[in-house]
Design a protein around this motif. Structure first.
Motif, mmCIF file in Angstrom:
data_model
loop_
_atom_site.group_PDB
_atom_site.id
_atom_site.type_symbol
_atom_site.label_atom_id
_atom_site.label_comp_id
_atom_site.label_asym_id
_atom_site.label_seq_id
_atom_site.Cartn_x
_atom_site.Cartn_y
_atom_site.Cartn_z
ATOM 1 N N SER A 45 1.112 -1.112 -3.121
ATOM 2 C CA SER A 45 0.237 -0.587 -1.913
ATOM 3 C C SER A 45 0.510 -1.084 -0.753
ATOM 4 C CB SER A 45 -1.214 -1.046 -2.372
ATOM 5 O OG SER A 45 -1.564 -0.775 -3.633
ATOM 6 N N LYS A 85 1.623 -5.229 -4.567
ATOM 7 C CA LYS A 85 2.671 -5.329 -3.658
ATOM 8 C C LYS A 85 3.012 -3.773 -3.320
ATOM 9 C CE LYS A 85 4.865 -7.099 -7.362
ATOM 10 N NZ LYS A 85 3.413 -6.955 -8.211
ATOM 11 N N THR A 120 5.827 -0.983 -11.312
ATOM 12 C CA THR A 120 7.352 -0.890 -10.454
ATOM 13 C C THR A 120 8.190 -1.421 -11.233
ATOM 14 O OG1 THR A 120 5.691 -1.021 -8.664
ATOM 15 C CG2 THR A 120 8.118 -1.519 -8.322
ATOM 16 N N ASP A 179 -10.831 -7.162 1.013
ATOM 17 C CA ASP A 179 -11.263 -5.990 1.593
ATOM 18 C C ASP A 179 -12.523 -5.864 2.477
ATOM 19 O OD1 ASP A 179 -9.444 -4.871 -0.122
ATOM 20 O OD2 ASP A 179 -10.949 -4.601 -1.719
ATOM 21 N N PHE A 220 2.787 -3.679 -14.165
ATOM 22 C CA PHE A 220 4.106 -3.294 -14.670
ATOM 23 C C PHE A 220 4.307 -2.052 -14.114
ATOM 24 C CE2 PHE A 220 3.136 -6.825 -17.092
ATOM 25 C CZ PHE A 220 4.099 -7.803 -16.770
HETATM 26 N N1 LIG Z 1 -9.623 -3.595 -3.682
HETATM 27 C C1 LIG Z 1 -8.232 -3.291 -3.622
HETATM 28 N N2 LIG Z 1 -7.522 -3.017 -4.435
HETATM 29 C C2 LIG Z 1 -6.124 -2.577 -4.114
HETATM 30 C C3 LIG Z 1 -5.595 -3.381 -2.970
HETATM 31 N N3 LIG Z 1 -4.336 -2.985 -3.057
HETATM 32 C C4 LIG Z 1 -4.126 -2.558 -4.294
HETATM 33 N N4 LIG Z 1 -4.967 -2.516 -4.759
HETATM 34 C C5 LIG Z 1 -5.024 -1.854 -6.122
HETATM 35 O O1 LIG Z 1 -4.447 -2.781 -7.240
HETATM 36 C C6 LIG Z 1 -3.939 -1.985 -8.098
HETATM 37 C C7 LIG Z 1 -2.492 -2.285 -8.332
HETATM 38 O O2 LIG Z 1 -1.967 -1.905 -7.057
HETATM 39 P P1 LIG Z 1 -0.342 -1.811 -6.955
HETATM 40 O O3 LIG Z 1 0.049 -1.653 -5.575
HETATM 41 O O4 LIG Z 1 0.476 -0.712 -7.795
HETATM 42 O O5 LIG Z 1 0.113 -3.468 -7.465
HETATM 43 P P2 LIG Z 1 1.725 -4.050 -7.634
HETATM 44 O O6 LIG Z 1 1.677 -5.458 -7.336
HETATM 45 O O7 LIG Z 1 2.839 -3.220 -7.047
HETATM 46 O O8 LIG Z 1 1.616 -3.965 -9.477
HETATM 47 P P3 LIG Z 1 3.359 -3.890 -10.263
HETATM 48 O O9 LIG Z 1 3.995 -3.150 -9.714
HETATM 49 O O10 LIG Z 1 2.682 -3.383 -11.615
HETATM 50 O O11 LIG Z 1 3.452 -5.318 -10.328
HETATM 51 C C8 LIG Z 1 -4.089 -0.596 -7.911
HETATM 52 O O12 LIG Z 1 -5.270 -0.041 -8.603
HETATM 53 C C9 LIG Z 1 -4.331 -0.617 -6.344
HETATM 54 O O13 LIG Z 1 -5.158 0.532 -5.938
HETATM 55 C C10 LIG Z 1 -6.527 -3.878 -1.868
HETATM 56 O O14 LIG Z 1 -6.238 -3.917 -0.756
HETATM 57 N N5 LIG Z 1 -7.758 -3.838 -2.288
#
Ligand SMILES: Nc1nc2c(ncn2[C@@H]2O[C@H](COP(=O)(O)OP(=O)(O)OP(=O)(O)O)[C@@H](O)[C@H]2O)c(=O)[nH]1
Ligand SMILES: [Mg+2]
Length: 330
Positions: A95, A93, A114, A211, A112
């Motif tokens: 990212s 999310k 965020t 990807d 977790f």
């Molecule tokens: N392969 C791949 N990895 C991704 C992609 N987007 C995010 N990630 C990876 O997934 C992991 C979590 O990414 P975040 O963006 O922190 O995920 P989030 O949903 O915000 O996580 P929380 O805030 O903990 O709920 C990181 O290691 C990112 O690099 C993607 O499009 N492809």
């Protein structure tokens, strides 16, 4: 006090009572609430503890700022629409919000990462749309304020991870929202549509981490599995920056808005600065957007655009379409 509480409840309760600092108390009270099984017999206890928690959070934030601060979960709407990005932990999310907006939320390989929502603005053609990164939807760490943010948003995007167990993530996320009486709009027929306690939200599913071509195939398999054309899943990859244009178009379309351009009499319209209205809005709605006094003083209006001849005079009730140019005479 309900009698059938798990042992874990009493353990955490002991820790909570012994905690000395406010942050510890808040953390342990949140943990305590999460240990309570959900059924009728525990409704009151959960409600009481939630109330206590929200008071503690209030007073903690008052102390911090000297005056009462608003919650980080209360985010003023900006731009053409407010879109919340929700989903399980670690699906990407943050990212996505980082890649698509001017915001810089924390990103981490562990879940977790965020703790509070982070808003950012996503440019789309000549408008800006607000995307809000949020803490994960999670059974272990329920956040009632997140549910409130979801209720108020114009559009909810549920992000899932193609490289994880997508269907499980999907079902768990919908179940969590349902616990807070939030139902996707497209499931309205299956729910009790007349129940005023339910909130029906426009919701779309975005499947992240698609990807490369091999993952495109996994995505196709997933689509066939769903077989429900009312809520099509949409692929994206935050890291590989794939399908971004399609994503932006989807967000715009699903917000159900139109862009209308104001033409001052005798001048050219400014095509870089549209007024944004709900689809189905009329000349009168537009006049109100331009200036609230215009509704009263409006004498006539001319429209260039959809379903009219160039500069046609129209009435107040004329429905405007995306891209229409309007000249108001007051
Ligand atoms: N392969 C791949 N990895 C991704 C992609 N987007 C995010 N990630 C990876 O997934 C992991 C979590 O990414 P975040 O963006 O922190 O995920 P989030 O949903 O915000 O996580 P929380 O805030 O903990 O709920 C990181 O290691 C990112 O690099 C993607 O499009 N492809
Ligand atoms: Mg995050």
């Amino acid at each position: 006090m309900p009698t059938n509480l798990p042992a874990e409840y009493y353990q955490v309760e002991e820790q909570y009572k012994a905690a000395e600092t406010m942050p510890d108390k808040i953390r342990l009270l949140e943990e305590l609430i999460s240990t309570i099984p959900k059924h009728k017999g525990t409704d009151k206890l959960r409600a009481d503890l939630r109330r206590r928690l929200s008071k503690m959070k209030d007073s903690a934030s008052q102390r911090k700022g000297g005056s009462r601060q608003s919650s980080p979960f209360q985010i003023e709407k900006e731009g053409a629409g407010q879109v919340v990005i929700v989903g399980p932990a670690n699906v990407g999310k943050s990212s996505l919000v980082k890649a698509l907006t001017n915001a810089d939320p924390p990103i981490a390989a562990y879940p977790f990462s965020t703790p509070i929502p982070v808003p950012g603005m996503m440019p789309f053609e000549n408008i800006q749309i607000q995307l809000i990164d949020t803490p994960p939807l999670s059974k272990e760490y329920e956040e009632p304020q997140l549910m409130h943010l979801i209720r108020l948003a114009d559009l909810v995007l549920l992000v899932l991870d193609i490289q994880g167990s997508v269907m499980q993530q999907f079902e768990d996320s919908l179940a969590l929202m349902r616990d807070y009486r939030i139902i996707p709009l497209h499931l309205r027929d299956e729910a009790d549509a007349a129940n005023p306690r339910l909130t029906f939200k426009r919701l779309h599913v975005i499947v992240n981490k698609v990807d490369d071509a091999a993952l495109d195939e996994d995505f196709q398999v997933l689509c066939e599995l769903i077989g429900d054309d009312r809520c099509p899943f949409v692929p994206i990859s935050a890291n590989a920056e794939r399908y971004f244009d399609r994503f932006k178009q989807l967000v715009y379309d699903k917000l159900d808005i139109v862009r209308i351009y104001s033409k001052p009499p005798g001048k050219e319209p400014n095509m870089n600065a549209p007024f944004v209205m709900r689809r189905g809005g009329t000349v009168e709605d537009f006049a109100e957007k331009v200036h609230k006094d215009f509704v009263e003083s409006l004498k006539s209006a001319r429209v260039w655009g959809h379903g009219v001849f160039e500069g046609q005079h129209v009435g107040r009730d004329h429905v405007l379409h995306d891209g229409d140019v309007v000249e108001l005479k007051t």
